[in-house]
Design an enzyme around this catalytic site. Sequence first.
Site, short mmCIF file in Angstrom:
data_model
loop_
_atom_site.label_atom_id
_atom_site.label_comp_id
_atom_site.label_asym_id
_atom_site.label_seq_id
_atom_site.Cartn_x
_atom_site.Cartn_y
_atom_site.Cartn_z
CG ASP A 57 -2.76 -0.93 0.57
OD1 ASP A 57 -2.41 -0.90 -0.60
OD2 ASP A 57 -3.40 -0.26 1.79
CE LYS A 60 4.81 -3.02 -3.69
NZ LYS A 60 3.96 -1.87 -2.95
CB THR A 61 0.03 -0.33 -8.33
OG1 THR A 61 0.72 -1.28 -8.11
CG2 THR A 61 -0.89 -0.83 -9.78
CG HIS A 120 -0.02 -8.98 1.47
ND1 HIS A 120 -0.18 -10.10 1.90
CD2 HIS A 120 -1.47 -8.69 2.20
CE1 HIS A 120 -0.70 -10.61 3.11
NE2 HIS A 120 -0.78 -9.55 2.97
N1 LIG Z 1 -2.93 10.36 -1.06
C1 LIG Z 1 -1.34 9.80 -1.81
N2 LIG Z 1 -1.89 8.47 -1.96
C2 LIG Z 1 -1.83 7.48 -2.46
C3 LIG Z 1 -0.43 8.05 -3.36
N3 LIG Z 1 -0.03 7.37 -4.72
C4 LIG Z 1 -0.78 6.07 -3.72
N4 LIG Z 1 -1.46 5.98 -2.91
C5 LIG Z 1 -3.06 4.90 -2.73
O1 LIG Z 1 -2.03 4.06 -1.73
C6 LIG Z 1 -2.94 3.01 -2.05
C7 LIG Z 1 -2.06 2.26 -2.60
O2 LIG Z 1 -1.42 2.55 -3.32
P1 LIG Z 1 -1.24 1.25 -4.62
O3 LIG Z 1 -0.66 1.93 -5.43
O4 LIG Z 1 -1.53 -0.40 -5.00
O5 LIG Z 1 0.00 0.00 -3.23
P2 LIG Z 1 1.38 -0.52 -3.91
O6 LIG Z 1 2.18 -0.15 -2.85
O7 LIG Z 1 1.27 -1.39 -5.25
O8 LIG Z 1 0.44 -1.79 -2.87
P3 LIG Z 1 0.30 -3.55 -2.95
O9 LIG Z 1 0.60 -4.27 -4.41
O10 LIG Z 1 -1.15 -4.06 -2.41
O11 LIG Z 1 1.25 -3.68 -1.87
C8 LIG Z 1 -4.23 3.31 -3.15
O12 LIG Z 1 -5.33 4.01 -2.65
C9 LIG Z 1 -3.90 4.71 -3.89
O13 LIG Z 1 -4.96 5.76 -4.25
C10 LIG Z 1 0.15 9.62 -3.18
O14 LIG Z 1 1.14 9.93 -3.66
N5 LIG Z 1 -0.81 10.23 -2.11
MG LIG Z 2 0.45 -2.53 -5.75
#
Ligand SMILES: Nc1nc2c(ncn2[C@@H]2O[C@H](COP(=O)(O)OP(=O)(O)OP(=O)(O)O)[C@@H](O)[C@H]2O)c(=O)[nH]1
Ligand SMILES: [Mg+2]
Length: 438
Positions: A57, A60-61, A120
């Site tokens: 979270d 990354k994505t 995860h």
């Molecule tokens: N406020 C804010 N929220 C963000 C930002 N970047 C990502 N998010 C939020 O953080 C949450 C997780 O983002 P992801 O890109 O899914 O994170 P991840 O690291 O890919 O997560 P996993 O693949 O599950 O490990 C989402 O609800 C995004 O909208 C940012 O720059 N600012």
């Molecule tokens: Mg991701």
Amino acid sequence: MSFARTLLQTTRALRSNASPVQQALNNKLFYNATRNYAVAFTRDKPHVNIGTIGHVDHGKTTLTAAITKRQAEKGFANYLAYDAIDKAPEERKRGITISTAHIEYQTDNRHYAHVDCPGHADYIKNMITGAASMDGAIIVVAASDGQMPQTREHLLLARQVGVKRIVVFVNKVDAVEDKEMLELVEMEMRELLSSYGFEGDETPIILGSALCSLEGREPEIGEKKVDELLEAVDTWIPTPERQLEKPFLMSVEDVFSIPGRGTVASGRVERGVLKKDSEVELVGKNNAPIRTKVTDIETFKKSCDESRAGDNSGLLLRGVKREDVLRGMIIAKPGTSKAHRRFLTSMYVLTKEEGGRHTGFHTNYKPQLFIRTADEAAHLTWAEGSAEEKEDKMVMPGDNVEMVCEIHKPLAIEQGQRFNVREGGRTVATGLITRILE
Ligand SMILES: Nc1nc2c(ncn2[C@@H]2O[C@H](COP(=O)(O)OP(=O)(O)OP(=O)(O)O)[C@@H](O)[C@H]2O)c(=O)[nH]1
Ligand SMILES: [Mg+2]
């Protein structure tokens, strides 16, 4: 239908249980992709494999999507929306990334294949093979949380799979009021990098917001920072020297069949160059190698005449049944690689803080061994006649030990190769093969 297209669609169909609508969408995506971004694989720019790593979270994505959006504006990529990257329906339901997605884009200087690694803990198994094909990585850490257990675990794993340089993206700065907090996160990241053997003081750290960039808001912390990030990646992560002179070797990551054409094995080429219609051997998992011929090659979704070190390629294998090709086998120039079952290893056992075991273990320990794309049941014992054997020493988290490792099925392994040891869904040790015994 071209080999390249069939290959892509078959991979998609196999990887996801997508509904017909979703599949149609995927196909459309591919169609648009080929139409808009005619920069299909050419070798006019050096190629580098990178990826996003970091805690669940932390963004990354979102960052991956933001990069493709930014580069698409410059004609250097196809924009891949968040949903297109996190695309398997299962993932959507759970809201976490399961399989690693391979994404492609360019900068002025280089061509990149980017893996969006899952964050995860349950999916680190996937990350291990994803990270294995990274020449460098972008570690994403949310300013709102700072470094978390998986930030540390991914750094350690990256180091273990040979990633030498990392760029840090401190994300979600839009959600943090306190500037001191940002400084703290940056300082802590430098310390952490150094403690894992990276150049913490010199590593570029970019503070920004992937979400702002993706949504076209607040350019000062949004797209400008994505530009800075790519510049840092371009300059800080060196173009790897490919081992082109050595005999060809590719570790099999995925296998599928294309009706009417045959079996395709895909993976990342570790070394050498393979020309179409060359003979190869499939080594590992079996006692005898399987001899075959590569009748077509596809690299970055495009059919081509050769495959070389650093490429992600699909090889069409003549006369080999799909069930005979297993993930973890290697495809190599005949006679250049042999499968082994026993070796001597030098291992570091992770501490509890690093996500490892809380307790020690004795000789006859039976974890799972991960090496290249293979995972195999392993059996660890003290070397016969060693002092540790005599005193029946217990291995404790944090120890560095030398042990004998025997794997269930033979694998093509070599002295100097690194591997990870896992148990019950977590990495418990990392090691180096110091001598082949059998
Ligand atoms: N406020 C804010 N929220 C963000 C930002 N970047 C990502 N998010 C939020 O953080 C949450 C997780 O983002 P992801 O890109 O899914 O994170 P991840 O690291 O890919 O997560 P996993 O693949 O599950 O490990 C989402 O609800 C995004 O909208 C940012 O720059 N600012
Ligand atoms: Mg991701």
